[in-house]
Design a protein around this motif. Structure first.
Motif, PDB file in Angstrom:
ATOM      1  N   MET A 153      32.936  41.012  -4.939  1.00  0.00           N
ATOM      2  CA  MET A 153      32.180  39.759  -4.840  1.00  0.00           C
ATOM      3  C   MET A 153      33.114  38.554  -4.859  1.00  0.00           C
ATOM      4  N   MET A 154      34.123  38.585  -5.734  1.00  0.00           N
ATOM      5  CA  MET A 154      35.063  37.470  -5.827  1.00  0.00           C
ATOM      6  C   MET A 154      35.878  37.325  -4.548  1.00  0.00           C
ATOM      7  N   GLN A 155      36.270  38.464  -3.968  1.00  0.00           N
ATOM      8  CA  GLN A 155      37.023  38.426  -2.709  1.00  0.00           C
ATOM      9  C   GLN A 155      36.167  37.845  -1.588  1.00  0.00           C
ATOM     10  N   GLU A 156      34.887  38.230  -1.569  1.00  0.00           N
ATOM     11  CA  GLU A 156      33.973  37.712  -0.548  1.00  0.00           C
ATOM     12  C   GLU A 156      33.749  36.212  -0.731  1.00  0.00           C
ATOM     13  N   LEU A 157      33.599  35.776  -1.985  1.00  0.00           N
ATOM     14  CA  LEU A 157      33.429  34.345  -2.265  1.00  0.00           C
ATOM     15  C   LEU A 157      34.657  33.556  -1.827  1.00  0.00           C
ATOM     16  N   ALA A 158      35.848  34.097  -2.131  1.00  0.00           N
ATOM     17  CA  ALA A 158      37.090  33.434  -1.747  1.00  0.00           C
ATOM     18  C   ALA A 158      37.205  33.335  -0.231  1.00  0.00           C
ATOM     19  N   ARG A 159      36.719  34.353   0.481  1.00  0.00           N
ATOM     20  CA  ARG A 159      36.783  34.342   1.945  1.00  0.00           C
ATOM     21  C   ARG A 159      35.796  33.336   2.543  1.00  0.00           C
ATOM     22  N   MET A 160      34.576  33.321   2.012  1.00  0.00           N
ATOM     23  CA  MET A 160      33.527  32.461   2.567  1.00  0.00           C
ATOM     24  C   MET A 160      33.706  30.995   2.172  1.00  0.00           C
ATOM     25  N   MET A 161      34.020  30.748   0.898  1.00  0.00           N
ATOM     26  CA  MET A 161      34.141  29.373   0.403  1.00  0.00           C
ATOM     27  C   MET A 161      35.346  29.274  -0.541  1.00  0.00           C
ATOM     28  N   PRO A 162      36.543  29.238   0.018  1.00  0.00           N
ATOM     29  CA  PRO A 162      37.749  29.230  -0.819  1.00  0.00           C
ATOM     30  C   PRO A 162      37.810  28.043  -1.778  1.00  0.00           C
ATOM     31  N   GLY A 163      37.180  26.928  -1.431  1.00  0.00           N
ATOM     32  CA  GLY A 163      37.208  25.754  -2.298  1.00  0.00           C
ATOM     33  C   GLY A 163      36.413  25.923  -3.571  1.00  0.00           C
ATOM     34  N   ILE A 164      35.506  26.899  -3.600  1.00  0.00           N
ATOM     35  CA  ILE A 164      34.649  27.095  -4.768  1.00  0.00           C
ATOM     36  C   ILE A 164      35.305  27.994  -5.807  1.00  0.00           C
ATOM     37  N   LYS A 165      35.948  29.054  -5.361  1.00  0.00           N
ATOM     38  CA  LYS A 165      36.466  30.051  -6.289  1.00  0.00           C
ATOM     39  C   LYS A 165      37.475  29.455  -7.277  1.00  0.00           C
ATOM     40  N   GLY A 166      38.315  28.532  -6.812  1.00  0.00           N
ATOM     41  CA  GLY A 166      39.327  27.941  -7.694  1.00  0.00           C
ATOM     42  C   GLY A 166      38.728  27.283  -8.928  1.00  0.00           C
ATOM     43  N   PRO A 167      37.957  26.193  -8.760  1.00  0.00           N
ATOM     44  CA  PRO A 167      37.417  25.496  -9.933  1.00  0.00           C
ATOM     45  C   PRO A 167      36.320  26.255 -10.669  1.00  0.00           C
ATOM     46  N   LEU A 168      35.523  27.034  -9.923  1.00  0.00           N
ATOM     47  CA  LEU A 168      34.372  27.697 -10.537  1.00  0.00           C
ATOM     48  C   LEU A 168      34.753  28.982 -11.273  1.00  0.00           C
ATOM     49  N   ILE A 169      35.739  29.719 -10.747  1.00  0.00           N
ATOM     50  CA  ILE A 169      36.107  31.007 -11.340  1.00  0.00           C
ATOM     51  C   ILE A 169      37.496  30.969 -11.976  1.00  0.00           C
ATOM     52  N   ASP A 170      38.525  30.699 -11.147  1.00  0.00           N
ATOM     53  CA  ASP A 170      39.912  30.828 -11.621  1.00  0.00           C
ATOM     54  C   ASP A 170      40.251  29.848 -12.740  1.00  0.00           C
ATOM     55  N   GLU A 171      39.897  28.569 -12.554  1.00  0.00           N
ATOM     56  CA  GLU A 171      40.205  27.563 -13.587  1.00  0.00           C
ATOM     57  C   GLU A 171      39.464  27.869 -14.882  1.00  0.00           C
ATOM     58  N   ARG A 172      38.201  28.277 -14.751  1.00  0.00           N
ATOM     59  CA  ARG A 172      37.416  28.588 -15.955  1.00  0.00           C
ATOM     60  C   ARG A 172      37.964  29.831 -16.651  1.00  0.00           C
ATOM     61  N   ASP A 173      38.413  30.801 -15.860  1.00  0.00           N
ATOM     62  CA  ASP A 173      39.014  31.988 -16.476  1.00  0.00           C
ATOM     63  C   ASP A 173      40.223  31.596 -17.330  1.00  0.00           C
ATOM     64  N   ARG A 174      41.073  30.707 -16.797  1.00  0.00           N
ATOM     65  CA  ARG A 174      42.253  30.274 -17.549  1.00  0.00           C
ATOM     66  C   ARG A 174      41.832  29.494 -18.799  1.00  0.00           C
ATOM     67  N   TYR A 175      40.817  28.660 -18.653  1.00  0.00           N
ATOM     68  CA  TYR A 175      40.319  27.872 -19.784  1.00  0.00           C
ATOM     69  C   TYR A 175      39.782  28.806 -20.880  1.00  0.00           C
ATOM     70  N   LEU A 176      38.967  29.783 -20.481  1.00  0.00           N
ATOM     71  CA  LEU A 176      38.401  30.733 -21.429  1.00  0.00           C
ATOM     72  C   LEU A 176      39.494  31.510 -22.145  1.00  0.00           C
ATOM     73  N   MET A 177      40.524  31.931 -21.404  1.00  0.00           N
ATOM     74  CA  MET A 177      41.628  32.678 -22.019  1.00  0.00           C
ATOM     75  C   MET A 177      42.370  31.809 -23.033  1.00  0.00           C
ATOM     76  N   SER A 178      42.551  30.526 -22.691  1.00  0.00           N
ATOM     77  CA  SER A 178      43.269  29.642 -23.621  1.00  0.00           C
ATOM     78  C   SER A 178      42.459  29.411 -24.892  1.00  0.00           C
ATOM     79  N   MET A 179      41.132  29.414 -24.772  1.00  0.00           N
ATOM     80  CA  MET A 179      40.280  29.213 -25.952  1.00  0.00           C
ATOM     81  C   MET A 179      40.219  30.477 -26.821  1.00  0.00           C
TER      82      MET A 179
END
Length: 202
Positions: free
Chosen positions: A176-202
């Motif tokens: 699903m993440m690969q498909e999201l990155a393919r269809m709307m690459p601008g969304i995956k960064g802030p919505l998934i990747d950045e939040r993942d890093r934020y969650l890990m830091s917390m």
């Protein structure tokens, strides 16, 4: 406790961490969250919520007291519209499956209180996430997203409890993440990747 199901155990800086993969409309997720907290008795429970979403989850009447003018003044219209659309969808889906949306998060909050664990709201501010996501999306994708949000509450026919459980599978999520990155690459960064890093830091 031996990890099983959607539970992963990791060690970091001498700390033992149990990650519980959940779905927001899954009875099994509620049971798994409660089981893990009962068995592990952690000193800290982190939930994928920010203060704004936490308040909305624990206070059912919050939307009834909403000051629309304050929402506009504070520039939270995007958050409000997105929340209303997704909430409507999750409520309908939850009613169909007999589960309150976010029940597993609420279960974690209540279990943390029961055992005296520290509760950490570990997610990034939802307003910041939505603004960064919207800014990253081109004009045509904004139209697609808007129409998708409008139609989302009406697309329930093919959702079953089994399909919800399948969504927690790592391979399914990865696809699903690969498909999201393919269809709307601008969304995956802030919505998934950045939040993942934020969650890990917390």
């Amino acid at each position: 406790m031996e990890p099983a199901g959607n539970v992963t155990r990791v060690e970091h800086d001498g700390r033992e961490i149990y990650l519980v993969g959940t779905a927001h409309i899954s009875r099994k997720s509620v049971e798994e969250v409660e089981r893990v907290i009962d068995e592990v008795r952690p000193d800290t429970v982190c939930v994928e919520l920010d203060p704004m979403r936490y308040e909305a989850l624990v206070d059912d009447k919050r939307w009834q007291r909403l000051d629309v003018f304050a929402v506009i003044k504070e520039r939270k219209v995007l958050f409000l519209l997105t929340s209303l659309a997704l909430s409507a969808y999750q409520r309908k889906l939850g009613a169909k499956l007999g589960v309150r949306p976010g029940a597993e998060l609420l279960a974690a909050v209540r279990k943390a209180e029961q055992i005296g664990a520290r509760l950490v709201l570990a997610d990034r501010n939802v307003q910041a996430t939505l603004k960064r996501t919207w800014r990253n999306v081109g004009f045509w994708n904004k139209l697609r997203l808007t129409s998708g949000l409008v139609s989302v509450p009406f697309s329930l026919e093919e959702i079953t409890e089994e399909k919800v459980e399948e969504l927690k599978d790592r391979d399914t999520l990865s696809e699903m993440m690969q498909e999201l990155a393919r269809m709307m690459p601008g969304i995956k960064g802030p919505l998934i990747d950045e939040r993942d890093r934020y969650l890990m830091s917390m």
